[in-house]
Motif scaffolding. Structure first.
Motif, PDB file in Angstrom:
ATOM      1  N   ALA A 195      10.873   5.909   4.503  1.00 54.45           N
ATOM      2  CA  ALA A 195      11.286   6.774   5.610  1.00 54.45           C
ATOM      3  C   ALA A 195      12.271   6.050   6.525  1.00 54.45           C
ATOM      4  O   ALA A 195      13.239   6.654   7.016  1.00 54.45           O
ATOM      5  N   LEU A 196      12.025   4.753   6.758  1.00 60.60           N
ATOM      6  CA  LEU A 196      12.949   3.957   7.566  1.00 60.60           C
ATOM      7  C   LEU A 196      14.320   3.890   6.904  1.00 60.60           C
ATOM      8  O   LEU A 196      15.357   4.011   7.567  1.00 60.60           O
ATOM      9  N   ALA A 197      14.325   3.718   5.581  1.00 62.25           N
ATOM     10  CA  ALA A 197      15.591   3.664   4.840  1.00 62.25           C
ATOM     11  C   ALA A 197      16.327   4.995   4.930  1.00 62.25           C
ATOM     12  O   ALA A 197      17.547   5.030   5.153  1.00 62.25           O
ATOM     13  N   GLN A 198      15.593   6.082   4.763  1.00 60.70           N
ATOM     14  CA  GLN A 198      16.213   7.403   4.815  1.00 60.70           C
ATOM     15  C   GLN A 198      16.806   7.675   6.189  1.00 60.70           C
ATOM     16  O   GLN A 198      17.909   8.214   6.320  1.00 60.70           O
ATOM     17  N   ARG A 199      16.062   7.267   7.222  1.00 66.77           N
ATOM     18  CA  ARG A 199      16.556   7.455   8.593  1.00 66.77           C
ATOM     19  C   ARG A 199      17.839   6.650   8.807  1.00 66.77           C
ATOM     20  O   ARG A 199      18.774   7.114   9.440  1.00 66.77           O
ATOM     21  N   TRP A 200      17.848   5.418   8.291  1.00 65.96           N
ATOM     22  CA  TRP A 200      19.034   4.567   8.426  1.00 65.96           C
ATOM     23  C   TRP A 200      20.229   5.196   7.723  1.00 65.96           C
ATOM     24  O   TRP A 200      21.329   5.224   8.255  1.00 65.96           O
ATOM     25  N   LEU A 201      20.010   5.717   6.509  1.00 62.10           N
ATOM     26  CA  LEU A 201      21.088   6.300   5.740  1.00 62.10           C
ATOM     27  C   LEU A 201      21.655   7.562   6.393  1.00 62.10           C
ATOM     28  O   LEU A 201      22.832   7.884   6.215  1.00 62.10           O
ATOM     29  N   GLN A 202      20.842   8.254   7.146  1.00 59.69           N
ATOM     30  CA  GLN A 202      21.292   9.502   7.787  1.00 59.69           C
ATOM     31  C   GLN A 202      21.892   9.287   9.165  1.00 59.69           C
ATOM     32  O   GLN A 202      22.440  10.199   9.758  1.00 59.69           O
ATOM     33  N   THR A 203      21.831   8.024   9.635  1.00 60.59           N
ATOM     34  CA  THR A 203      22.350   7.715  10.971  1.00 60.59           C
ATOM     35  C   THR A 203      23.749   7.116  10.871  1.00 60.59           C
ATOM     36  O   THR A 203      23.954   6.178  10.118  1.00 60.59           O
ATOM     37  N   PRO A 204      24.729   7.677  11.608  1.00 63.13           N
ATOM     38  CA  PRO A 204      26.072   7.088  11.584  1.00 63.13           C
ATOM     39  C   PRO A 204      26.038   5.649  12.125  1.00 63.13           C
ATOM     40  O   PRO A 204      25.324   5.358  13.087  1.00 63.13           O
ATOM     41  N   ALA A 259       0.860  -1.185   0.000  1.00 61.32           N
ATOM     42  CA  ALA A 259       0.000   0.000   0.000  1.00 61.32           C
ATOM     43  C   ALA A 259       0.895   1.233   0.000  1.00 61.32           C
ATOM     44  O   ALA A 259       1.974   1.217   0.601  1.00 61.32           O
ATOM     45  N   PRO A 260       0.500   2.323  -0.664  1.00 58.56           N
ATOM     46  CA  PRO A 260       1.355   3.509  -0.768  1.00 58.56           C
ATOM     47  C   PRO A 260       1.866   4.021   0.573  1.00 58.56           C
ATOM     48  O   PRO A 260       3.041   4.369   0.707  1.00 58.56           O
ATOM     49  N   GLN A 261       1.005   4.064   1.577  1.00 55.29           N
ATOM     50  CA  GLN A 261       1.434   4.585   2.873  1.00 55.29           C
ATOM     51  C   GLN A 261       2.454   3.657   3.536  1.00 55.29           C
ATOM     52  O   GLN A 261       3.365   4.118   4.233  1.00 55.29           O
ATOM     53  N   ASP A 262       2.320   2.345   3.282  1.00 54.28           N
ATOM     54  CA  ASP A 262       3.274   1.392   3.858  1.00 54.28           C
ATOM     55  C   ASP A 262       4.638   1.507   3.165  1.00 54.28           C
ATOM     56  O   ASP A 262       5.691   1.419   3.813  1.00 54.28           O
TER      57      ASP A 262
END
Length: 325
Positions: free
Chosen positions: A315-324, A306-309
């Motif tokens: 968003a989880l991927a982006q957060r992971w990529l921005q976290t050292p 589903a689009p929201q999922d």
């Protein structure tokens, strides 16, 4: 008439002391002054500080500027670092041709690690036409100086007959030299050889011993091999939980094949419950890091969720990529 040491020499000594104490913010202005005055060591160290974000914000472009100045003055260490910068440093466009150029400069001065990197470039055709004979030559030079990476890759060349006739005795000798220096990939290679009886008698106990040594490695490439072994039941009994744990360790260090493998596991329910959110996260990460097959997987997952999922997985991927990590 009494002579006095140049002020920048005194400042450079002070900078070194501060750097060793971890006081990077205090050290960097002293390195900057000495670097502007043309000191090769200061230029090299300043480039490293910008590359690592020590005492300043991380700045790949400034790292290249200062490292280049030192490299052009003949600093072998700077030439090696510049080769690595163009091989993949945040803020620096990857350029295999420039990377190889600087590695070759350092290799010509006898640097064993640079010789290994030049060999790797020829072996994979990075910045130059693939040439297994040249790769073998460079790995041999590196290995002769005792470099574990050179020894391991020379062992691979002998084991696979790349650039030389296949010779498992010489392959194993080089693997063992590298393994005794703690190189996990070489330890794993010896484990495989003992398990299969390739060049040595089958010895399950010895295979497990080398395997467990490799399993303690912090090298993500070795962790990836250990993860696959646990997933497949190779050398040790199959254990998907341990396999996933090793994939995760390697993925957290930027190992793109491990990132893709985690996406595959959660997408297909292979060794873990199917989880499209986790699959999407890891495939998006792998795509960002340049895995050639991840993009197609991301599009497949997008159509399934589903689009929201899917947005949540992104968003989880982006957060992971921005976290050292």
């Amino acid at each position: 008439m009494l002579s006095t040491a140049p002020s920048h020499a005194v400042d450079l000594d002070r900078a070194k002391a501060l750097y060793l104490e971890g006081k990077y913010a205090e050290a960097i202005p002293l390195y900057q002054t000495a670097a502007r005055e043309g000191d090769i060591e200061a230029q090299d160290r300043l480039g490293l500080m910008y590359a690592m974000g020590r005492g300043t914000r991380q700045d790949g472009q400034q790292a290249v500027v200062w490292t280049t100045r030192a490299a052009e003055q003949g600093s072998v260490n700077a030439q090696l670092n510049l080769g690595s910068a163009y091989n993949g440093t945040p803020g620096v466009a990857r350029d295999p041709v420039k990377s190889l150029y600087w590695y070759q400069k350092a290799a010509a001065s006898g640097d064993a690690l640079a010789q290994y990197f030049v060999g790797l470039a020829y072996a994979h055709g990075a910045g130059v036409a693939r040439d297994q004979d040249k790769a073998f030559e460079m790995f041999s030079m590196s290995a002769k100086q005792g470099n574990a990476f050179g020894q391991y890759n020379l062992g691979v060349a002998y084991a696979t007959g790349s650039g030389v006739g296949r010779d498992m005795a010489k392959a194993l000798a080089n693997f063992e030299s590298a393994a005794n220096q703690g190189y996990g990939n070489a330890q794993f290679a010896l484990a495989i050889a003992s398990a299969k009886g390739d060049g040595v008698p089958v010895d399950a106990l010895k295979a497990r011993g080398w395997f467990m040594k490799a399993a303690g490695s912090k090298d993500p490439a070795t962790q990836y091999l250990i993860a696959k072994a646990y997933m497949m039941g190779q050398i040790v009994p199959a254990d998907s939980e341990k396999g996933i744990a090793y994939f995760t360790r390697a993925a957290s260090q930027g190992h793109v094949e491990s990132q893709y493998s985690l996406g595959y596991i959660y997408l297909n329910g292979h060794g873990a419950a199917r989880n499209l959110s986790e699959a999407g996260k890891w495939m998006i990460i792998a795509q960002h890091e340049g895995h050639p097959q991840a993009g197609a997987a991301v599009e497949s997952i997008r159509k399934t969720m589903a689009p929201q999922d899917f947005d949540e997985a992104a968003a989880l991927a982006q957060r992971w990529l921005q976290t050292p990590h």
